[in-house]
Design an enzyme around this catalytic site. Structure first.
Site, PDB file in Angstrom:
ATOM      1  N   GLU B  54      64.472   8.733 108.351  1.00  0.00           N
ATOM      2  CA  GLU B  54      63.780   7.865 109.325  1.00  0.00           C
ATOM      3  C   GLU B  54      64.715   6.834 109.951  1.00  0.00           C
ATOM      4  O   GLU B  54      64.518   6.415 111.090  1.00  0.00           O
ATOM      5  CB  GLU B  54      62.596   7.153 108.669  1.00  0.00           C
ATOM      6  CG  GLU B  54      61.427   8.067 108.327  1.00  0.00           C
ATOM      7  CD  GLU B  54      61.566   8.754 106.971  1.00  0.00           C
ATOM      8  OE1 GLU B  54      62.615   8.589 106.317  1.00  0.00           O
ATOM      9  OE2 GLU B  54      60.615   9.449 106.563  1.00  0.00           O
ATOM     10  N   PHE B 116      48.750   6.629  96.957  1.00  0.00           N
ATOM     11  CA  PHE B 116      50.016   7.348  97.091  1.00  0.00           C
ATOM     12  C   PHE B 116      50.647   7.060  98.462  1.00  0.00           C
ATOM     13  O   PHE B 116      49.995   7.160  99.501  1.00  0.00           O
ATOM     14  CB  PHE B 116      49.776   8.859  96.936  1.00  0.00           C
ATOM     15  CG  PHE B 116      51.045   9.665  97.110  1.00  0.00           C
ATOM     16  CD1 PHE B 116      52.111   9.501  96.235  1.00  0.00           C
ATOM     17  CD2 PHE B 116      51.186  10.546  98.177  1.00  0.00           C
ATOM     18  CE1 PHE B 116      53.287  10.213  96.407  1.00  0.00           C
ATOM     19  CE2 PHE B 116      52.362  11.266  98.352  1.00  0.00           C
ATOM     20  CZ  PHE B 116      53.409  11.098  97.458  1.00  0.00           C
ATOM     21  N   GLN B 117      51.899   6.695  98.442  1.00  0.00           N
ATOM     22  CA  GLN B 117      52.667   6.348  99.645  1.00  0.00           C
ATOM     23  C   GLN B 117      52.028   5.239 100.468  1.00  0.00           C
ATOM     24  O   GLN B 117      52.121   5.211 101.682  1.00  0.00           O
ATOM     25  CB  GLN B 117      52.932   7.591 100.511  1.00  0.00           C
ATOM     26  CG  GLN B 117      53.889   8.566  99.812  1.00  0.00           C
ATOM     27  CD  GLN B 117      54.450   9.634 100.723  1.00  0.00           C
ATOM     28  OE1 GLN B 117      53.796  10.067 101.670  1.00  0.00           O
ATOM     29  NE2 GLN B 117      55.673  10.062 100.461  1.00  0.00           N
ATOM     30  N   LYS B 166      44.929   7.011 108.271  1.00  0.00           N
ATOM     31  CA  LYS B 166      44.732   8.445 108.400  1.00  0.00           C
ATOM     32  C   LYS B 166      43.310   8.797 108.847  1.00  0.00           C
ATOM     33  O   LYS B 166      43.102   9.739 109.620  1.00  0.00           O
ATOM     34  CB  LYS B 166      45.051   9.126 107.064  1.00  0.00           C
ATOM     35  CG  LYS B 166      45.311  10.623 107.206  1.00  0.00           C
ATOM     36  CD  LYS B 166      45.856  11.230 105.919  1.00  0.00           C
ATOM     37  CE  LYS B 166      46.099  12.721 106.091  1.00  0.00           C
ATOM     38  NZ  LYS B 166      46.616  13.338 104.874  1.00  0.00           N
ATOM     39  N   MET B 479      87.072  -3.682 108.656  1.00  0.00           N
ATOM     40  CA  MET B 479      86.856  -5.068 109.057  1.00  0.00           C
ATOM     41  C   MET B 479      86.798  -5.980 107.845  1.00  0.00           C
ATOM     42  O   MET B 479      87.360  -7.075 107.848  1.00  0.00           O
ATOM     43  CB  MET B 479      85.566  -5.181 109.891  1.00  0.00           C
ATOM     44  CG  MET B 479      85.382  -6.539 110.533  1.00  0.00           C
ATOM     45  SD  MET B 479      86.753  -7.003 111.608  1.00  0.00           S
ATOM     46  CE  MET B 479      86.126  -6.516 113.210  1.00  0.00           C
TER      47      MET B 479
END
Lengths: 180, 565
Positions: B54, B116-117, B166, B479
């Site tokens: 993602e 869940f999630q 959902k 750097m």
């Protein structure tokens, strides 16, 4: 120099907005001394009254960040002198201590407090005033034992003769119309 | 408008089409499956790019937004899908990039139950979004999406996030779409105050040594021509911030170079000699100002800015002109006298000569044995006739590329400025390529940043995106190593990398790659990459301990810029 400021935020009444407002303080590590959220005089608009102890420069910057929040209509900041403000405190003491002497009665009379409820076990006293006043009442009552003590957040209104929010809303409507 | 009975998921896709969305970057998962199912029927209208993570999706959306000026759109599922977007959202917030991120969320009866999630995505993303909203009621979908696009793309742009439960995705509604054009509590752009313009013009007309600083605000407002007209009329030298890069062609005679920590010598040193600073669409970032109390010490300051909170945020200004640069610049041009500042401009050229001698020549035409990043950047820029989209990761290669890559058109620089997000380059490059299909996209990346998001090579190959990746490999987090050398007594604490065989890895993804480590092979290597039809990776093995100069050391004044160690 740090001093007390009262920040007033007018916003749409949306879920999560309190969080969006307070993260602006958290991020800058500014402690919120007191916070009150309620409906304003205008329907659908919420009003936040936030007290902080900060420098004017930092307060000014946090106020301009608050105004960036999409659902915030307007934010103002004032010194204590520029506003009429009030807090409310409740004290619970044992009813027995009122029987023992008239000291509590004297305190209530002198400070303009009032008694809200008396039961066999306890008595609830209410006092409005500035924090110093409600604190003094607490200190004075402490010798009798305070079972519970709670102080509300500050509420405040400006000393201005005009209602700033309605002025602002008028200007905002004109501006939105000009954008068409 | 006729209404149509659709599911919440179909409403999402139809709304996106109404907003002109043609590309979505995303990654499916449980809580967003109904939306992906709806998307399946729209593959003719919308290109969906399945990234490998993602974070890749959100950086790609940023790259797409940067080159198109339109909101980048990404999809992710609830929980980890959504939290993986956060770095990119924070990056977009600080760099004012319009993004519309749509995340699936567990069904509304499960909210707050540790389902869940489930994660509190609205809460997590709140500090790093311009606006966010959780949709639990299907009826809100079209309006929420309309609002999301309006907020993301108007005024000072930024990322917004919509978290759609959902159950709202599967219910039905009568779909009707109305674009959002205003919100009572949000003024995207304040009208320009003509009195402020007049005040600013008076200061400009009186100034002997004026210097204009422009930032990304010019690009966002599409005010490149207005900027050019203004500086050409007044003869004022113009310097750019990292994000302002490409708004003014590199070869414009009034373009005096980059500001800030690794910017050019002239604009830094002259900031403290100027008697007037005209800042346009920039925010006085600490990488630009150095020590603020020693910044622009002899100058009055004019600030043209769309965001009221930026005026007086870092430096006190004498005149703040609120509004879009697209509107304020032409008003200012009308009010200023024609002028030339030949002697003042000559001072910049003199500084350039010094920098050329002490830094640029050695960087871009080195004589030492090892290859430098500077010569690789110069070579690539020449091969594309100074007219490609430059995408950089973060670190030494970013600074070197910003210094030496040349530009002829705007919206050609894609980089992570404010947040400094390593791993940004590769995914942002694929987004940029999708947003600018006809242009050459050159992505410079270091060996450190490359390994943060290199899985997106798979996405690039799968979608046949012809990005040219130049991996500048010095086997160090360069750097940080530079700072360790200069400020931490050469204590190279955890900055040296044991790298894999990058060519083998790239080939493993099905992408051709070539490695050069000698000067005589560089040009042919670059040539071969450019001639290749399709994505390509060129690894350039660079000198291990090269530094980027000039440098304004952290906490120092811009006057204290150093040209060499």
């Amino acid at each position: 120099m740090k001093q007390e400021f009262i920040i007033t935020v007018y916003s749409e009444n949306h879920i999560g907005l309190l969080n969006r407002i307070t993260i602006n303080f958290t991020r800058r590590k500014i402690n919120i001394e007191s916070l009150t959220v309620s409906a304003s005089a205008i329907q659908g608009i919420s009003k936040f009254t936030i007290v902080v102890n900060e420098t004017e420069d930092r307060v000014k910057k946090v106020v301009s960040q608050l105004e960036k929040v999409v659902d915030v209509l307007k934010a103002f900041y004032h010194t204590n002198e520029e506003m009429v403000y009030q807090e409310l405190a409740l004290y619970k003491v044992q009813t027995e201590s009122l029987y023992e002497s008239d000291q509590i009665e004297q305190l209530v009379r002198k400070s303009g407090a009032r008694i809200l409820e008396i039961t066999r076990e306890f008595t609830v006293i209410e006092k409005t005033g500035h924090k110093t006043e409600t604190q003094k009442m607490f200190d004075d009552l402490s010798q009798f034992g305070v079972l519970q003590f709670i102080r509300s957040g500050r509420i405040a209104i400006t000393r201005d003769p005009i209602e700033r929010l309605s002025e602002f809303l008028k200007e905002r409507d004109a501006l939105l119309e000009s954008m068409d | 408008m006729a209404t149509k009975r659709v599911t919440g998921s179909q409403a999402v896709i139809l709304s996106l089409l109404e907003e002109g969305v043609d590309t979505i970057f995303g990654y499916p998962g449980g809580a967003i499956m109904p939306i992906y199912d709806a998307l399946y029927d729209f593959d003719k209208q919308i290109t969906h790019i399945l990234t490998r993570h993602e974070q890749g999706a959100v950086h790609a959306a940023e790259g797409y937004a940067k080159v198109t000026g339109k909101a980048g759109v990404c999809f992710a599922t609830s929980g980890p899908g959504a939290t993986n977007l956060i770095t990119g959202i924070a990056d977009a917030q600080i760099d004012s990039i319009p993004l519309v991120c749509i995340t699936g969320q567990v069904a509304s009866p499960l909210l707050g139950t540790d389902a869940f999630q489930e994660s509190d995505v609205v809460g997590i993303s709140m500090p790093v979004t311009k606006w966010n909203y959780q949709v639990t009621n299907i009826e809100e979908i079209p309006e929420a999406i309309a609002k999301a696009f309006y907020i993301a793309q108007s005024g000072r742009p930024g990322p917004v996030l919509l978290d759609i439960a959902k159950d709202a995705q599967v219910q039905e509604l009568d779909f009707e779409y109305k674009k959002c054009t205003k919100i009572r509590s949000y003024i995207s752009e304040h009208p320009v105050d003509p009195f402020k313009v007049k005040e600013a013009a008076d200061l400009i007309n009186e100034a002997k040594k004026p210097l204009l600083l422009f930032g990304q605000g010019v690009i966002i407002a599409n005010a490149e021509d207005e900027l050019k007209t203004f500086i050409e009329k007044t003869g004022i030298p113009a310097a750019w911030t990292l994000l302002g890069l490409s708004a003014l062609p590199s070869d414009h005679p009034l373009n005096v170079g980059m500001l800030g920590m690794h910017g050019n010598y002239g604009p830094n040193i002259k900031t403290n000699e100027a008697d007037l600073i005209i800042a346009v669409g920039m925010r006085f970032d600490d990488r630009v100002t150095g020590k603020v109390s020693a910044y622009a010490t002899n100058a009055k300051i004019i600030h043209l800015e769309v965001d009221p909170a930026e005026i007086n945020k870092i430096v006190k200004v004498d005149v703040g002109v609120l509004g879009s640069a697209k509107k304020s610049l032409p008003m200012l041009t009308l009010n200023v006298k024609e002028n030339k500042h030949e002697a003042w401009l000559q001072e910049f050229r003199d500084c350039d000569k010094i920098e050329q001698e002490k830094v640029i020549q050695k960087d871009t035409f080195p004589t030492k044995e090892g290859l430098t990043m500077g010569e690789a950047v110069r070579m690539v820029s020449e091969k594309v006739n100074n007219n490609a989209v430059l995408v950089t990761d973060v670190g030494q290669q970013q600074m070197i590329a910003s210094r030496y890559f040349k530009f002829t058109q705007s919206k050609s620089n894609v980089t992570s400025g404010g947040l400094g997000t390593m791993g940004y380059g590769i995914p942002a490059a694929m987004g940029a390529q999708l947003g600018a299909k006809d242009r050459t996209v050159c992505c410079f990346v270091g060996d450190g940043g490359f390994q943060m998001t290199l899985q997106e090579l798979g996405t690039i190959v799968q979608n046949k995106l012809p990005v040219k990746i130049i991996l500048l490999n010095n086997n160090f987090l360069g750097m940080v190593r530079q700072w360790q050398q200069l400020f931490f007594d050469r204590r190279y604490s955890f900055t040296e990398l044991q790298n894999p065989d990058f060519i083998m890895i790239t080939n493993g993804f099905g992408m051709p790659a070539h490695k050069v480590s000698k000067r005589e092979d560089l040009e042919a290597g670059v040539q071969k990459m450019m001639e290749h039809d399709g994505p390509y990776l060129l690894e350039v093995v660079c000198e291990k301990e090269d530094n980027v100069f000039p440098m304004v050391p952290a906490g120092a004044s811009v006057s204290d810029i150093i040209l060499e160690a």
